[in-house]
Design an enzyme around this catalytic site. Structure first.
Site, PDB file in Angstrom:
ATOM      1  N   SER A  37       0.810  -1.119  -0.048  1.00 29.47           N
ATOM      2  CA  SER A  37      -0.040  -0.137  -0.018  1.00 29.47           C
ATOM      3  C   SER A  37       1.020   1.344  -0.139  1.00 29.47           C
ATOM      4  CB  SER A  37      -0.965   0.017   1.405  1.00 29.47           C
ATOM      5  OG  SER A  37      -1.901  -1.097   1.197  1.00 29.47           O
ATOM      6  N   GLU A  95      -1.118 -14.025   5.701  1.00 28.85           N
ATOM      7  CA  GLU A  95      -1.365 -14.266   4.249  1.00 28.85           C
ATOM      8  C   GLU A  95      -2.094 -15.375   3.776  1.00 28.85           C
ATOM      9  OE1 GLU A  95      -1.212 -12.976   1.189  1.00 28.85           O
ATOM     10  OE2 GLU A  95      -0.540 -11.000   1.843  1.00 28.85           O
TER      11      GLU A  95
HETATM   12  N1  SAH Z   1      -0.361  -4.620   3.846  1.00 23.91           N
HETATM   13  C1  SAH Z   1       0.228  -4.971   2.625  1.00 23.91           C
HETATM   14  C2  SAH Z   1      -1.041  -5.069   1.494  1.00 23.91           C
HETATM   15  C3  SAH Z   1      -0.711  -6.151   0.623  1.00 23.91           C
HETATM   16  S1  SAH Z   1      -2.107  -6.074  -0.502  1.00 23.91           S
HETATM   17  C4  SAH Z   1       1.312  -4.272   2.229  1.00 23.91           C
HETATM   18  O1  SAH Z   1       0.893  -3.108   2.413  1.00 23.91           O
HETATM   19  O2  SAH Z   1       2.356  -4.869   1.725  1.00 23.91           O
HETATM   20  C5  SAH Z   1      -3.425  -7.086   0.368  1.00 23.91           C
HETATM   21  C6  SAH Z   1      -3.016  -8.536   0.599  1.00 23.91           C
HETATM   22  O3  SAH Z   1      -3.957  -9.222   1.122  1.00 23.91           O
HETATM   23  C7  SAH Z   1      -2.305  -9.303  -0.435  1.00 23.91           C
HETATM   24  O4  SAH Z   1      -0.825  -9.646  -0.051  1.00 23.91           O
HETATM   25  C8  SAH Z   1      -3.204 -10.570  -0.459  1.00 23.91           C
HETATM   26  O5  SAH Z   1      -2.547 -11.840  -0.889  1.00 23.91           O
HETATM   27  C9  SAH Z   1      -3.976 -10.550   0.917  1.00 23.91           C
HETATM   28  N2  SAH Z   1      -5.343 -11.315   0.910  1.00 23.91           N
HETATM   29  C10 SAH Z   1      -6.275 -11.080  -0.004  1.00 23.91           C
HETATM   30  N3  SAH Z   1      -7.168 -12.108   0.515  1.00 23.91           N
HETATM   31  C11 SAH Z   1      -6.885 -12.558   1.603  1.00 23.91           C
HETATM   32  C12 SAH Z   1      -7.411 -13.574   2.441  1.00 23.91           C
HETATM   33  N4  SAH Z   1      -8.620 -13.960   2.427  1.00 23.91           N
HETATM   34  N5  SAH Z   1      -6.626 -13.865   3.686  1.00 23.91           N
HETATM   35  C13 SAH Z   1      -5.412 -13.406   3.817  1.00 23.91           C
HETATM   36  N6  SAH Z   1      -4.754 -12.485   2.794  1.00 23.91           N
HETATM   37  C14 SAH Z   1      -5.315 -12.169   1.721  1.00 23.91           C
END
Ligand code: SAH
Length: 255
Positions: free
Chosen positions: A60, A124
């Site tokens: 993000s 994750e």
């Molecule tokens: N906070 C992270 C955001 C990553 S984007 C950063 O800033 O790096 C959102 C993330 O949510 C992705 O990595 C995706 O794999 C994860 N995600 C999506 N659905 C999910 C679920 N049901 N359970 C766990 N993680 C999930």
């Protein structure tokens, strides 16, 4: 708001977030200064915008990370406001859940704030991204130490169900409210947009506790807002809509 706080170095970026009042608390600023975003963002790490990290995920934008931490701050700092409100045998340190931990950047920043007694768990649903978070954190001596001490843990699971550490599992019902053996979370950060305030997440919040969660709350399906969900020490839940955002969705894990 995006791009406005970009800088030439980590310090530059954080100073710009501070100047633009996206970071307002000195303790938040110090925590962000301790974590080099270059360890987590594969390119242009000091630009104030999201970056792809693979698997359709993004790290993000810095201003979003800043606002998440500012919102959750009272529940990240290692002060227990009301120890009597905690289940008797619960550990004293802060317990923080980072759902959709992706790059692991925010997981690390929140662990800086939670301090040596705190535990931050990043969840994750894609194993490769779980590994990415851990690998990124291992790039710094501080990160390696937090991992070795178990202050930060990266797990694979469906974040919509929250998370219960295996050694804290009292029953198989993850939607059960925190007890002395399933101590729940002071702060829950959700890094992907939810279709609802998933009941397991609400149940696993401590009383008091706070959740920062983007929700697809537009009836036509075109808009998301961040909600700040507070549970007071009586267990009463208050939901406050903060601002419009654009996050990738919480989904089923790809086959
Ligand atoms: N906070 C992270 C955001 C990553 S984007 C950063 O800033 O790096 C959102 C993330 O949510 C992705 O990595 C995706 O794999 C994860 N995600 C999506 N659905 C999910 C679920 N049901 N359970 C766990 N993680 C999930």
């Amino acid at each position: 708001m995006a791009w406005r706080s970009s800088g030439a170095s980590n310090r530059d970026l954080i100073e710009n977030l501070w100047r633009n009042k996206l970071i307002q608390d000195m303790r938040v600023k110090e925590a962000f200064l301790k974590v080099d975003r270059a360890h987590y963002a594969p390119s242009s790490p000091y630009e104030d915008r999201p970056q792809p990290i693979g698997y359709s995920a993004t790290i993000s934008a810095p201003h979003m990370h800043a606002s998440a931490v500012e919102s959750l701050l009272p529940f990240l700092l290692p002060t227990v406001d009301d120890p009597d409100a905690l289940p008797a045998a619960a550990p004293r340190g802060r317990r923080v859940l980072d759902i959709g931990s992706g790059s692991g950047y925010l997981t690390h920043v929140m662990a800086e704030l939670a301090g040596p007694e705190g535990v931050v768990v990043g969840v994750e649903h894609i194993a490769a991204l779980r590994d990415l978070g851990e690998r990124n954190m291992s790039k710094s001596a501080e990160g390696r130490e937090m991992l070795a001490e178990g202050r930060v843990r990266f797990r694979v699971g469906d974040g919509r169900k929250g998370w219960v550490e295996p050694d804290e599992q009292q029953q198989d019902d993850s939607a059960a409210a925190p007890t002395a053996t399933t101590p729940g979370w002071d702060a829950i950060h959700v890094g992907a947009s939810a279709t609802e305030l998933h009941p397991a997440l609400l149940a696993q919040m401590r009383a008091p506790g706070r959740m920062f969660i983007p929700v697809d709350d537009d009836p036509d399906g075109y808009g998301q807002h961040v909600w700040c969900v507070d549970k007071d020490k009586e267990g009463e839940v208050t939901k406050t809509r903060l601002f419009g955002v654009k996050y990738v969705p919480l989904t089923d894990a790809p086959a």
